[in-house]
Scaffold this motif. Structure first.
Motif, PDB file in Angstrom:
ATOM      1  N   TRP A  51      -4.168  -0.026   9.997  1.00  0.00           N
ATOM      2  CA  TRP A  51      -3.010   0.587   9.309  1.00  0.00           C
ATOM      3  C   TRP A  51      -2.473  -0.329   8.219  1.00  0.00           C
ATOM      4  N   TRP A  52      -3.425  -1.005   7.536  1.00  0.00           N
ATOM      5  CA  TRP A  52      -3.180  -1.680   6.265  1.00  0.00           C
ATOM      6  C   TRP A  52      -2.316  -2.943   6.405  1.00  0.00           C
ATOM      7  N   VAL A  53      -2.316  -3.514   7.580  1.00  0.00           N
ATOM      8  CA  VAL A  53      -1.423  -4.656   7.791  1.00  0.00           C
ATOM      9  C   VAL A  53      -2.138  -5.999   7.849  1.00  0.00           C
ATOM     10  N   ASP A 109      13.085  -3.424   9.941  1.00  0.00           N
ATOM     11  CA  ASP A 109      11.930  -3.706  10.792  1.00  0.00           C
ATOM     12  C   ASP A 109      10.703  -2.810  10.617  1.00  0.00           C
ATOM     13  N   ASN A 110      10.671  -1.992   9.609  1.00  0.00           N
ATOM     14  CA  ASN A 110       9.404  -1.285   9.288  1.00  0.00           C
ATOM     15  C   ASN A 110       9.510  -0.684   7.897  1.00  0.00           C
ATOM     16  N   GLY A 111       8.384  -0.155   7.425  1.00  0.00           N
ATOM     17  CA  GLY A 111       8.362   0.343   6.053  1.00  0.00           C
ATOM     18  C   GLY A 111       9.345   1.477   5.829  1.00  0.00           C
ATOM     19  N   SER A 112       9.437   2.395   6.794  1.00  0.00           N
ATOM     20  CA  SER A 112      10.346   3.540   6.637  1.00  0.00           C
ATOM     21  C   SER A 112      11.788   3.066   6.495  1.00  0.00           C
ATOM     22  N   THR A 113      12.166   2.104   7.334  1.00  0.00           N
ATOM     23  CA  THR A 113      13.566   1.649   7.267  1.00  0.00           C
ATOM     24  C   THR A 113      13.822   0.877   5.975  1.00  0.00           C
ATOM     25  N   GLY A 142       3.497  11.504  -2.643  1.00  0.00           N
ATOM     26  CA  GLY A 142       4.084  10.223  -2.237  1.00  0.00           C
ATOM     27  C   GLY A 142       4.280  10.157  -0.734  1.00  0.00           C
ATOM     28  N   TYR A 143       4.252   8.948  -0.205  1.00  0.00           N
ATOM     29  CA  TYR A 143       4.546   8.743   1.214  1.00  0.00           C
ATOM     30  C   TYR A 143       5.421   7.510   1.339  1.00  0.00           C
ATOM     31  N   HIS A 144       6.546   7.681   2.043  1.00  0.00           N
ATOM     32  CA  HIS A 144       7.474   6.554   2.157  1.00  0.00           C
ATOM     33  C   HIS A 144       7.925   6.315   3.587  1.00  0.00           C
ATOM     34  N   GLY A 145       7.235   6.936   4.544  1.00  0.00           N
ATOM     35  CA  GLY A 145       7.584   6.702   5.931  1.00  0.00           C
ATOM     36  C   GLY A 145       7.967   7.980   6.633  1.00  0.00           C
ATOM     37  N   ASP A 146       8.406   7.841   7.877  1.00  0.00           N
ATOM     38  CA  ASP A 146       8.623   9.008   8.727  1.00  0.00           C
ATOM     39  C   ASP A 146      10.044   9.177   9.232  1.00  0.00           C
ATOM     40  N   PHE A 214       8.864   5.625  -5.766  1.00  0.00           N
ATOM     41  CA  PHE A 214       7.427   5.813  -6.011  1.00  0.00           C
ATOM     42  C   PHE A 214       6.638   4.654  -5.424  1.00  0.00           C
ATOM     43  N   GLU A 215       5.357   4.923  -5.173  1.00  0.00           N
ATOM     44  CA  GLU A 215       4.427   3.871  -4.767  1.00  0.00           C
ATOM     45  C   GLU A 215       3.739   3.385  -6.050  1.00  0.00           C
ATOM     46  N   PRO A 216       3.966   2.154  -6.465  1.00  0.00           N
ATOM     47  CA  PRO A 216       3.373   1.707  -7.726  1.00  0.00           C
ATOM     48  C   PRO A 216       1.855   1.516  -7.653  1.00  0.00           C
ATOM     49  N   ALA A 248      10.622   0.728  -6.115  1.00  0.00           N
ATOM     50  CA  ALA A 248       9.170   0.596  -5.963  1.00  0.00           C
ATOM     51  C   ALA A 248       8.864   0.363  -4.489  1.00  0.00           C
ATOM     52  N   ASP A 249       8.203   1.330  -3.902  1.00  0.00           N
ATOM     53  CA  ASP A 249       7.822   1.207  -2.491  1.00  0.00           C
ATOM     54  C   ASP A 249       6.504   0.433  -2.441  1.00  0.00           C
ATOM     55  N   GLU A 250       6.614  -0.871  -2.248  1.00  0.00           N
ATOM     56  CA  GLU A 250       5.425  -1.741  -2.178  1.00  0.00           C
ATOM     57  C   GLU A 250       5.108  -2.081  -0.718  1.00  0.00           C
ATOM     58  N   VAL A 251       5.493  -1.170   0.168  1.00  0.00           N
ATOM     59  CA  VAL A 251       5.226  -1.391   1.594  1.00  0.00           C
ATOM     60  C   VAL A 251       3.732  -1.630   1.823  1.00  0.00           C
ATOM     61  N   ALA A 252       2.896  -0.816   1.169  1.00  0.00           N
ATOM     62  CA  ALA A 252       1.442  -0.965   1.354  1.00  0.00           C
ATOM     63  C   ALA A 252       0.822  -1.874   0.304  1.00  0.00           C
ATOM     64  N   THR A 253       1.383  -1.863  -0.910  1.00  0.00           N
ATOM     65  CA  THR A 253       0.710  -2.539  -2.026  1.00  0.00           C
ATOM     66  C   THR A 253       1.170  -3.975  -2.246  1.00  0.00           C
ATOM     67  N   ALA A 277       6.689  -4.346   3.576  1.00  0.00           N
ATOM     68  CA  ALA A 277       6.526  -4.370   5.049  1.00  0.00           C
ATOM     69  C   ALA A 277       5.053  -4.675   5.324  1.00  0.00           C
ATOM     70  N   LYS A 278       4.400  -3.878   6.116  1.00  0.00           N
ATOM     71  CA  LYS A 278       2.971  -3.977   6.448  1.00  0.00           C
ATOM     72  C   LYS A 278       2.428  -5.401   6.500  1.00  0.00           C
ATOM     73  N   GLY A 279       1.853  -5.901   5.380  1.00  0.00           N
ATOM     74  CA  GLY A 279       1.202  -7.213   5.408  1.00  0.00           C
ATOM     75  C   GLY A 279       2.157  -8.396   5.439  1.00  0.00           C
TER      76      GLY A 279
END
Ligand SMILES: Cc1ncc(COP(=O)(O)O)c(C=O)c1O
Length: 448
Positions: A51-53, A109-113, A142-146, A214-216, A248-253, A277-279
């Protein structure tokens, strides 16, 4: 024989009831580097960083050591009136890594928050300034969490459609999906026409829009849709001219994944708010950051009765164990000069990906740094996908799994997110197994 009772009690994420029964989750016992091992000792290559972490592989010795050390000192302290030493160290290191403009660091404590926090900050900032901006602009795909706020700005119909009608204040522009460009253009010659929609939204509703989220450079969950920096340039120009905050949602990037420290660096832009978040902890423990420009923070300055406090916090905010893991992961990033030092591996990775192109069922190859993807198509000449009900990508992932390769397609997109210290021979193995799995799929579905 081990009891399977747990399976009847479990509610798996993103998994239908039938699928959970027909394809129960594989129980993983341990991990090392790019490998995971199930309870029978079978080895799998984790090509998607769990899950990209997993930025430095599973059970990385330095991060494990840092967490063990922290365990001997302090497991938790509330972050209200108190802070752990590890979290102070993390804040200093992040200050060195983040763009200097993003001076204020808020933990969750997570990308969504981290996205929830960003949305709340944007709303409260405008309220504090006496302006009535309470709507958001976001991207299709786009995806920014749940969590509820983050799904309100999510643009994937199967994930978010059910909930969208509950939120009336979001405006969606097209997805910058170059493989199937919404404006019918080619990436090399386009002028970011996919953002014409954003221009229209801002012209019509700009005065009511608090922020654009947005996810850049890469829309992750909708299929690793890599898009060119000119799209970001247009987004930033438009937002600036309408006084809209950029989130800029850089949770994954973020933190090296795209071959630069932050995906925004590809366009040499600095957002008003950035989510990470993630990594961040190298995949060890949940932790997230919402980094904010000081000018935004300025509006929140005041005493306890000024109504200028951001009343937000989570029990595990700035947790010491997670902070220690993040400090160790960031030190690995800095000491090894990632991602710059990994140019050769990134190129090797992209060549491996390109080599898949020879196959008739592979199209839409894209990559950026340590993210790579392709789409499974019925025929490369037309890019027509297989009918959804055949579930070809799922079947593909099952075949790959049997061969000891973990992939988890998103729709028709197969993607890779190896750790930054992946070895070239591991990449060779990943692509060799991918080719074998594609050939089997081809034999199964296109023979007739
Ligand atoms: C870009 C982006 N933002 C936010 C999230 C949500 O993060 P989390 O699953 O940690 O809540 C994700 C998760 O995949 C993501 O890719």
């Amino acid at each position: 024989m081990k009891s399977n009772m747990w399976l009847d009690r479990l509610w798996m994420p993103f998994t239908s009831h039938n699928e959970q029964l027909e394809h129960p989750p594989l129980v993983i016992e341990r991990g090392s580097g790019i490998y995971l091992y199930d309870t029978n000792g079978k080895q799998y290559i984790d090509a998607i960083g769990s899950w990209w972490v997993s930025a430095f592989g599973h059970c990385n010795p330095q991060i494990s050591e840092a967490v063990k050390n922290q365990l001997g000192k302090l497991e938790h302290v509330l972050m209200a009136g108190f802070i752990s030493e590890a979290t102070t160290e993390l804040t200093s290191i992040l200050g060195d890594v983040l763009p200097r403009q993003l001076n204020r660091i808020f933990y969750s404590d997570n990308g969504s928050t981290s996205v929830e926090v960003a949305l709340k900050i944007a709303l409260q900032y405008h309220t504090l300034r006496g302006s009535n901006r309470n709507e958001f602009a976001a991207f299709g795909g786009g995806y920014h969490g749940d969590t509820l706020g983050s799904i309100s700005v999510g643009g994937i119909p199967s994930f978010h459609g059910l909930f969208h009608e509950k939120f009336k204040k979001q405006h969606f522009t097209d997805s910058p999906y170059c493989f199937r460009c919404p404006a019918g253009k080619e990436p090399q010659s386009c002028h970011a026409q996919c953002m014409d929609g954003l221009e229209r939204i801002l012209e019509e509703h700009g005065k009511r829009i608090a922020a654009c989220v947005f996810e850049p450079m890469v829309q992750g969950a909708s299929g690793m849709r890599v898009y060119p920096p000119k799209v970001l340039h247009r987004v930033f120009d438009l937002c600036k001219s309408h006084g809209v905050i950029t989130i800029a949602d850089e949770v994954a990037t973020g933190l090296g994944r795209t071959g630069k420290m932050f995906a925004c660096d590809h366009a040499e832009v600095v957002p008003d708010i950035m989510c990470l978040a993630k990594g961040l902890t190298g995949g060890y423990l949940p932790l997230a950051v919402t980094a904010v420009r000081e000018e935004i923070y300025d509006e929140f300055k005041g005493g306890p009765f000024s109504n200028r406090t951001l009343n937000h916090g989570h029990t595990f905010t700035g947790n010491p164990l997670a902070s220690a893991a993040a400090v160790a992961a960031l030190k690995l990033l800095i000491q090894n000069q990632f991602p710059e030092s990994a140019q050769f591996v990134m190129q090797y990775f992209s060549k491996g990906l390109e080599s898949l192109y020879e196959h008739n069922n592979v199209s839409g190859i894209r990559h950026l740094g340590f993210i790579g993807a392709f789409e499974i198509v019925r025929d490369k000449k037309t890019n027509e996908p297989f009918p959804q009900e055949l579930r070809v990508p799922f079947r593909f992932s099952q075949i790959a799994l049997q061969k000891g390769l973990i992939l988890r397609p998103l729709g028709n997109t197969v993607y890779y997110m190896p750790p930054f210290n992946v070895k070239t021979e591991e990449l060779d193995k990943i692509f060799a197994l991918t080719k074998e799995a594609i050939e089997e799929i081809s034999d199964e579905y296109t023979a007739s």
